[in-house]
Design an enzyme around this catalytic site. Structure first.
Site, PDB file in Angstrom:
ATOM      1  N   SER A 134       0.810  -1.215   0.000  1.00 40.20           N
ATOM      2  CA  SER A 134       0.000   0.000   0.000  1.00 40.20           C
ATOM      3  C   SER A 134       0.849   1.273   0.000  1.00 40.20           C
ATOM      4  O   SER A 134       0.461   2.280  -0.561  1.00 40.20           O
ATOM      5  CB  SER A 134      -0.913   0.023   1.229  1.00 40.20           C
ATOM      6  OG  SER A 134      -1.746  -1.117   1.228  1.00 40.20           O
ATOM      7  N   GLU A 163       4.693  -0.045  14.572  1.00 38.44           N
ATOM      8  CA  GLU A 163       5.193   1.211  14.023  1.00 38.44           C
ATOM      9  C   GLU A 163       6.153   1.927  14.966  1.00 38.44           C
ATOM     10  O   GLU A 163       7.120   2.560  14.524  1.00 38.44           O
ATOM     11  CB  GLU A 163       4.022   2.135  13.666  1.00 38.44           C
ATOM     12  CG  GLU A 163       3.118   1.600  12.551  1.00 38.44           C
ATOM     13  CD  GLU A 163       2.112   0.560  13.031  1.00 38.44           C
ATOM     14  OE1 GLU A 163       2.032   0.301  14.258  1.00 38.44           O
ATOM     15  OE2 GLU A 163       1.399  -0.011  12.179  1.00 38.44           O
ATOM     16  N   PHE A 193      -0.710   5.959  11.284  1.00 34.74           N
ATOM     17  CA  PHE A 193       0.015   5.050  12.180  1.00 34.74           C
ATOM     18  C   PHE A 193       1.438   5.558  12.438  1.00 34.74           C
ATOM     19  O   PHE A 193       1.927   5.515  13.564  1.00 34.74           O
ATOM     20  CB  PHE A 193       0.039   3.641  11.599  1.00 34.74           C
ATOM     21  CG  PHE A 193      -1.339   3.112  11.290  1.00 34.74           C
ATOM     22  CD1 PHE A 193      -2.377   3.279  12.206  1.00 34.74           C
ATOM     23  CD2 PHE A 193      -1.611   2.468  10.094  1.00 34.74           C
ATOM     24  CE1 PHE A 193      -3.657   2.811  11.925  1.00 34.74           C
ATOM     25  CE2 PHE A 193      -2.886   1.995   9.804  1.00 34.74           C
ATOM     26  CZ  PHE A 193      -3.907   2.168  10.717  1.00 34.74           C
ATOM     27  N   GLN A 228      -8.355   5.070   9.899  1.00 33.16           N
ATOM     28  CA  GLN A 228      -7.221   5.003   8.968  1.00 33.16           C
ATOM     29  C   GLN A 228      -6.882   6.382   8.372  1.00 33.16           C
ATOM     30  O   GLN A 228      -5.974   6.496   7.576  1.00 33.16           O
ATOM     31  CB  GLN A 228      -7.538   4.052   7.801  1.00 33.16           C
ATOM     32  CG  GLN A 228      -8.276   2.798   8.193  1.00 33.16           C
ATOM     33  CD  GLN A 228      -7.440   1.852   9.014  1.00 33.16           C
ATOM     34  OE1 GLN A 228      -6.378   1.434   8.582  1.00 33.16           O
ATOM     35  NE2 GLN A 228      -7.895   1.532  10.218  1.00 33.16           N
ATOM     36  N   ARG A 257      -3.551   8.514  -1.057  1.00 28.98           N
ATOM     37  CA  ARG A 257      -3.940   7.233  -1.661  1.00 28.98           C
ATOM     38  C   ARG A 257      -4.449   7.377  -3.098  1.00 28.98           C
ATOM     39  O   ARG A 257      -4.044   6.593  -3.962  1.00 28.98           O
ATOM     40  CB  ARG A 257      -5.016   6.566  -0.797  1.00 28.98           C
ATOM     41  CG  ARG A 257      -5.564   5.290  -1.405  1.00 28.98           C
ATOM     42  CD  ARG A 257      -6.541   4.602  -0.475  1.00 28.98           C
ATOM     43  NE  ARG A 257      -7.032   3.375  -1.061  1.00 28.98           N
ATOM     44  CZ  ARG A 257      -8.149   3.287  -1.780  1.00 28.98           C
ATOM     45  NH1 ARG A 257      -8.879   4.354  -2.001  1.00 28.98           N
ATOM     46  NH2 ARG A 257      -8.541   2.128  -2.281  1.00 28.98           N
TER      47      ARG A 257
END
Lengths: 321, 273
Positions: free
Chosen positions: A43, A64, A89, A127, A173
């Site tokens: 991703s 993380e 994250f 997210q 994204r």
């Protein structure tokens, strides 16, 4: 200066994909570049680097905090690590590590946060990184970058590797509108004026750069001349470009895919207040978390389209003395 | 600096380091004597015998790395580093004062010979892991030694790093747990017990050695065994006594984080004469 019809804004690659490409290129030319990921390499697009340079890629698993501090250790030992995850994250789970192991000792760590903002869509707010710029900018010594398109991401990743010190790079994204021709030169800390204008300045970063160009075109039809500036560097700010915009156009709109509290807008406002006070309006997410939907639906509902930038510009122009 | 493997010489240096640390903390009026004293043999043995390092060339790329993850115990580290020649002895008594290179917790901005700024607990093992990975990528010999507090390993990130180091087969990484049984609020067993500690590290895939942390020969043997261990990292669980060497500080939670008075300091120095 270009006429306002110059920008066709065709869809290009997502900035996260451009990051992955730039990272592989860096890996080929600089043996000190290493990459870390936390189970999101497909991703974040570090997977390409991992495939080509397996011995220089560290898969950290879903941890993380550990990833950021391992990266800081690698940097302290002379490597140029790029640690990537979803921005939410990397910044939230890794914040203490960014503070104590990267910012405070000023190590040469690069952190790349993909899936920023609300345009990730269906996955929803857990997210969605809507406070990452605020968090990253709060870290002394950090350089904070937020490229708007493929070309600017590629060039700024290269510049990040050459810059000595901690850097946060924000990536998105969805596919991003192409603003720059390949090979265009960038400089960290130097904003880019994309359209000239005299009545109002639209300052934008990330996806909102293309929306601001579209807004300027709409405003031009109404007789409002809007300057558009891409702030690909959030920290350090191009104070000169801000002061000039405030002085020459007398009104400023700041547009970002981020909480309006604590993002680029308040940082710009600080400089405007210090240099040439002028009325301002802010286009951003207003004190809330978003929800699941398509990216297009979310940008519409939460007011992050050209229409919203143009409306803010009309408001701020009316407030000019 | 003169390195030595001689246990009697190392013991004599350790005693001096204890005295210096006590004096520093007394002069500062605040600090953490208990954990500085419990780690004294560990830090001295590493710097004077085990570490491949050169105070004349602190940036030597292939040097071994030492990280005091329990950063609050820096007085013992500063005393030892000054004794090695990394930093001036005549400024040790400026600990915690404005402008001092000897900050309240290790800070590379003020003392670049440190490998890491620490103080917020739980971060050092990940840093050491990163440094060990860099050494492996470089094909070098460098090893990383990370001293952890026992209370510190209640932090979750320690176990993220423990899992990763074993999975990545990082055998040039050594964790030393200073198991002195006391943390700020009291005894570890009452705050958040770590037991069974050796089984935890073994379960995470580490080679585990238990040793009495004030027995220099036992520490030397443990570090030697760690060096020859291939394919996995080593954790040395060093059973220690908080406040070791000063009768009224030993096993006394009060001296986790409070400085001795001048009278207490004088008494401590007598005991360490």
């Amino acid at each position: 200066m270009p006429a306002k019809t110059k920008y066709e804004l065709p869809l290009g690659a997502a900035t996260r994909e451009a990051f992955g490409k730039a990272l592989v290129d860096l890996g080929r030319t600089n043996p000190d570049v290493v990459a870390l990921d936390a189970d999101l390499s497909k991703s974040t697009y570090t997977a390409g680097f991992a495939k080509e340079f397996p011995s220089r890629f560290i898969e950290c698993g879903i941890a993380e905090s550990n990833m950021i501090a391992i990266g800081a250790g690698l940097a302290s030992a002379g490597k140029i690590p790029f640690a990537a995850s979803f921005s939410v994250f990397a910044l939230n789970k890794g914040f203490e590590q960014l503070r104590v192991t990267a910012a405070y000792p000023n190590v040469n760590l690069k952190v790349v946060g993909t899936h920023s903002g609300i345009s990730i869509g269906e996955d929803g707010p857990s997210q969605m990184s809507v406070e990452d710029l605020s968090l990253a900018c709060s870290l002394p010594g950090f350089t904070v970058l937020s490229p708007a398109d493929e070309t600017s991401m590629i060039e700024l990743v290269k510049l990040s590797a050459a810059h000595v010190g901690p850097v946060f790079i924000r990536a998105g994204r969805p596919k991003a509108a192409r603003i720059y021709q390949a090979g265009r030169q960038f400089k960290i800390g130097q904003a880019i004026e994309l359209l000239e204008g005299s009545d109002v300045t639209l300052i934008a970063t990330g996806l909102l750069v293309a929306e601001s160009i579209r807004a300027a075109e709409a405003l031009e039809a109404e007789g409002i001349s809007a300057r558009v500036i891409d702030f690909h560097t959030i920290k350090p700010l191009d104070r000169e470009a801000i002061a000039r915009a405030a002085r020459e156009t007398g009104a400023i709109v700041v547009a970002e895919e981020h909480l309006a509290d604590g993002g680029l807008g308040v940082r710009i406002a600080q400089v405007v207040a210090e240099t040439h006070p002028a009325p301002m309006e802010f286009v951003g997410i207003q004190n809330t978390y978003a929800e699941s939907a398509t990216p297009e639906q979310l940008l519409d509902k939460y007011g992050l389209l050209a229409r919203d930038v143009a409306a803010a510009a009309r408001r701020v122009v009316k407030r000019k003395r | 600096m003169q390195k030595t493997s001689d246990v009697a010489q190392l013991a004599a240096i350790t005693k001096r380091m204890r005295r210096t640390a006590i004096e520093m903390i007394t002069e500062a009026g605040s600090g953490h004597p208990g954990g500085s004293l419990s780690a004294a043999e560990i830090v001295t043995t590493l710097f004077f015998d085990v570490l491949r390092h050169d105070p004349e060339n602190p940036q030597w790329p292939d040097r071994d790395r030492f990280i005091l993850s329990k950063g609050h115990c820096c007085p013992i580290l500063y005393a030892v580093m000054a004794e090695c020649g990394y930093c001036p002895k005549d400024q040790l008594m400026t600990l915690r004062k404005l402008g001092s290179i000897y900050q309240g917790h290790p800070d590379v901005r003020f003392l670049p010979a440190l490998e890491a700024s620490t103080g917020s607990l739980g971060l050092g093992l990940s840093l050491g892991l990163g440094m060990s990975l860099a050494a492996k990528m470089n094909g070098g010999k460098a090893r990383s030694y990370v001293v952890l507090g026992d209370g510190e390993i209640q932090e979750g990130q320690i176990w993220e790093a423990a899992m990763a180091a074993a999975f990545l087969r990082v055998d040039n990484l050594v964790a030393i747990v200073d198991y002195n049984q006391i943390q700020l609020d009291g005894f570890v067993k009452d705050i958040m017990s770590l037991e069974p500690l050796a089984e935890k590290w073994r379960g995470f895939g580490w080679h585990v050695i238990e040793a009495y942390g004030h027995d220099i020969a036992a520490l030397q043997s443990a570090f030697g065994e760690a060096s020859s261990e291939k394919g996995r990292p080593t954790c040395i669980i060093a059973h220690t006594i908080k406040g070791k060497g000063v009768s009224f500080m030993e096993n006394n939670p009060k001296f986790h984080g409070s400085a001795p008075t001048r009278e207490e300091c004088a008494k401590a120095l007598q005991e360490l004469a």
